[in-house]
Design an enzyme around this catalytic site. Structure first.
Site, mmCIF file in Angstrom:
data_model
loop_
_atom_site.group_PDB
_atom_site.id
_atom_site.type_symbol
_atom_site.label_atom_id
_atom_site.label_comp_id
_atom_site.label_asym_id
_atom_site.label_seq_id
_atom_site.Cartn_x
_atom_site.Cartn_y
_atom_site.Cartn_z
ATOM 1 N N HIS A 16 -14.476 1.935 -0.649
ATOM 2 C CA HIS A 16 -13.383 1.057 -0.217
ATOM 3 C C HIS A 16 -12.265 1.809 0.491
ATOM 4 O O HIS A 16 -11.133 1.345 0.519
ATOM 5 C CB HIS A 16 -12.827 0.279 -1.427
ATOM 6 C CG HIS A 16 -13.847 -0.655 -2.024
ATOM 7 N ND1 HIS A 16 -13.794 -1.088 -3.324
ATOM 8 C CD2 HIS A 16 -14.943 -1.226 -1.471
ATOM 9 C CE1 HIS A 16 -14.836 -1.900 -3.550
ATOM 10 N NE2 HIS A 16 -15.540 -1.994 -2.452
ATOM 11 N N ASN A 26 -12.710 3.333 -5.943
ATOM 12 C CA ASN A 26 -11.265 3.588 -5.986
ATOM 13 C C ASN A 26 -10.749 4.093 -4.644
ATOM 14 O O ASN A 26 -11.436 4.818 -3.931
ATOM 15 C CB ASN A 26 -10.941 4.595 -7.086
ATOM 16 C CG ASN A 26 -11.257 4.042 -8.454
ATOM 17 O OD1 ASN A 26 -11.408 2.837 -8.600
ATOM 18 N ND2 ASN A 26 -11.356 4.906 -9.440
ATOM 19 N N SER A 33 -15.526 -3.434 -13.626
ATOM 20 C CA SER A 33 -15.839 -4.758 -14.184
ATOM 21 C C SER A 33 -17.088 -5.346 -13.524
ATOM 22 O O SER A 33 -17.566 -6.386 -13.948
ATOM 23 C CB SER A 33 -14.660 -5.698 -13.949
ATOM 24 O OG SER A 33 -14.470 -5.863 -12.561
ATOM 25 N N TYR A 90 0.827 -1.221 0.000
ATOM 26 C CA TYR A 90 0.000 0.000 0.000
ATOM 27 C C TYR A 90 0.857 1.265 0.000
ATOM 28 O O TYR A 90 0.430 2.289 -0.534
ATOM 29 C CB TYR A 90 -1.022 -0.025 1.151
ATOM 30 C CG TYR A 90 -2.168 -0.949 0.809
ATOM 31 C CD1 TYR A 90 -3.136 -0.572 -0.114
ATOM 32 C CD2 TYR A 90 -2.243 -2.234 1.336
ATOM 33 C CE1 TYR A 90 -4.157 -1.431 -0.482
ATOM 34 C CE2 TYR A 90 -3.267 -3.105 0.979
ATOM 35 C CZ TYR A 90 -4.223 -2.693 0.066
ATOM 36 O OH TYR A 90 -5.228 -3.544 -0.314
ATOM 37 N N GLY A 92 -15.943 2.530 -15.824
ATOM 38 C CA GLY A 92 -14.704 1.795 -15.565
ATOM 39 C C GLY A 92 -14.740 0.802 -14.425
ATOM 40 O O GLY A 92 -13.799 0.742 -13.630
HETATM 41 P P1 NAD Z 1 -11.549 -3.661 -12.267
HETATM 42 O O1 NAD Z 1 -10.072 -3.546 -12.400
HETATM 43 O O2 NAD Z 1 -12.123 -4.960 -11.813
HETATM 44 O O3 NAD Z 1 -12.202 -3.325 -13.692
HETATM 45 C C1 NAD Z 1 -11.713 -2.241 -14.440
HETATM 46 C C2 NAD Z 1 -12.721 -1.882 -15.505
HETATM 47 O O4 NAD Z 1 -12.254 -0.695 -16.115
HETATM 48 C C3 NAD Z 1 -12.864 -2.951 -16.607
HETATM 49 O O5 NAD Z 1 -14.232 -3.138 -16.921
HETATM 50 C C4 NAD Z 1 -12.109 -2.325 -17.791
HETATM 51 O O6 NAD Z 1 -12.651 -2.675 -19.051
HETATM 52 C C5 NAD Z 1 -12.314 -0.839 -17.511
HETATM 53 N N1 NAD Z 1 -11.301 0.039 -18.104
HETATM 54 C C6 NAD Z 1 -10.003 -0.211 -18.387
HETATM 55 N N2 NAD Z 1 -9.422 0.876 -18.912
HETATM 56 C C7 NAD Z 1 -10.379 1.861 -18.950
HETATM 57 C C8 NAD Z 1 -10.401 3.212 -19.374
HETATM 58 N N3 NAD Z 1 -9.307 3.804 -19.894
HETATM 59 N N4 NAD Z 1 -11.557 3.910 -19.264
HETATM 60 C C9 NAD Z 1 -12.690 3.337 -18.748
HETATM 61 N N5 NAD Z 1 -12.722 2.045 -18.331
HETATM 62 C C10 NAD Z 1 -11.573 1.323 -18.421
HETATM 63 O O7 NAD Z 1 -12.003 -2.468 -11.354
HETATM 64 P P2 NAD Z 1 -13.166 -2.360 -10.287
HETATM 65 O O8 NAD Z 1 -14.447 -2.852 -10.874
HETATM 66 O O9 NAD Z 1 -13.056 -0.963 -9.775
HETATM 67 O O10 NAD Z 1 -12.761 -3.380 -9.104
HETATM 68 C C11 NAD Z 1 -11.425 -3.478 -8.633
HETATM 69 C C12 NAD Z 1 -11.181 -3.240 -7.148
HETATM 70 O O11 NAD Z 1 -9.793 -2.951 -6.996
HETATM 71 C C13 NAD Z 1 -11.931 -2.038 -6.615
HETATM 72 O O12 NAD Z 1 -12.611 -2.466 -5.500
HETATM 73 C C14 NAD Z 1 -10.876 -1.003 -6.232
HETATM 74 O O13 NAD Z 1 -10.976 -0.655 -4.855
HETATM 75 C C15 NAD Z 1 -9.535 -1.685 -6.395
HETATM 76 N N6 NAD Z 1 -8.601 -0.889 -7.252
HETATM 77 C C16 NAD Z 1 -8.540 0.470 -7.121
HETATM 78 C C17 NAD Z 1 -7.683 1.206 -7.919
HETATM 79 C C18 NAD Z 1 -7.655 2.719 -7.742
HETATM 80 O O14 NAD Z 1 -7.989 3.201 -6.664
HETATM 81 N N7 NAD Z 1 -7.265 3.502 -8.762
HETATM 82 C C19 NAD Z 1 -6.874 0.580 -8.862
HETATM 83 C C20 NAD Z 1 -6.951 -0.827 -8.978
HETATM 84 C C21 NAD Z 1 -7.817 -1.545 -8.152
#
Ligand code: NAD
Length: 227
Positions: A104, A87, A172, A53, A170
């Protein structure tokens, strides 16, 4: 005033340089989530989890909000806007949004490992082993791990029931209970999804914008602001 509710996932921050999660075969920055994002991982190897983290926090602090974050903030000129984000980054806030619910948690804060309600700002990117909360227990990142309760879920669900328009960006829709929130949005409310790879949706009432967030979100928000 019309209430726009936006649910965002890792995809909205992808073009800010923060990797999504599902796109890389279930690994998060090369790590198996079981090893870094569960209470068991913390019990087994707290230093590894802390380090993971710390690295994520460093990347978040170096990242900048993109045109999708900023476009959502601009909606506040004309609408009541609530952003519910999965996020753990703070890019919505830095993009100008004033009403953000972090389902989260948020990585820029720390949390007592004894009482999750005790959270604190973190100075810089590094949270060290040995840094303690007021109860004398180790501080960890203020994030919800897999297997932990999601304290904000009821509030988020009730916000969804008040939407006049709903936008999903964005995600899944693979992580529950967050993914279930779309079921709380009233049936007759216009719903949009912006994702270059549209996930399976339990309802076919979504208007699909199959684009990356930095293109699709400003397209939609301009339309809404000019209608
Ligand atoms: P996920 O990674 O499971 O899914 C990502 C989604 O984003 C996919 O459907 C993909 O097609 C789409 N995507 C990829 N590039 C994109 C773009 N340029 N524009 C729009 N969409 C795009 O993400 P999730 O559903 O948020 O679940 C993942 C878990 O992991 C969350 O609970 C989150 O807390 C955590 N996470 C957070 C971060 C962050 O804070 N930035 C990063 C990674 C994971």
């Amino acid at each position: 005033m019309k209430h726009i509710v936006v649910l965002t996932g890792a995809g909205i921050s992808a073009e800010s340089g923060l990797k999504t999660f599902r796109d890389s075969d279930g690994l998060w920055e090369g790590y198996n989530i079981q090893d870094v994002a569960t209470p068991e991982a913390w019990e087994w190897n707290p230093a590894l989890v802390q380090d993971f983290y710390n690295m994520r926090r460093k990347s978040v602090l170096e990242a900048k909000p993109n045109s999708a974050h900023c476009a959502l903030a601009q909606l506040e000129e004309k609408f009541k806007v609530t952003i519910i984000t999965q996020n753990i980054d703070d890019l919505h806030e830095r993009g100008g949004s004033t009403n953000v619910v972090h389902l989260h948690g948020i990585i820029t804060r720390s949390q007592s490992s004894k009482n999750p309600n005790l959270t604190y700002p973190i100075n810089g990117w590094e949270l060290k082993m040995g840094e303690l909360c007021e109860l004398g227990s180790q501080l960890r990142a203020h994030v919800v791990w897999f297997g932990e309760a999601v304290p904000m879920i009821d509030e988020a669900a009730s916000i969804c029931t008040t939407a006049d328009l709903f936008i999903l960006v964005g995600s899944s829709l693979a992580v529950y209970p967050a993914a279930g929130l779309i079921n709380y949005v009233p049936r007759n409310v216009p719903k949009y999804i912006i994702d270059p790879k549209i996930p399976y949706l339990p309802s076919d009432h979504f208007i699909k914008i199959e684009e990356k967030a930095t293109l699709g979100v400003p397209l939609l928000t301009n339309e809404l602001l000019n209608e």
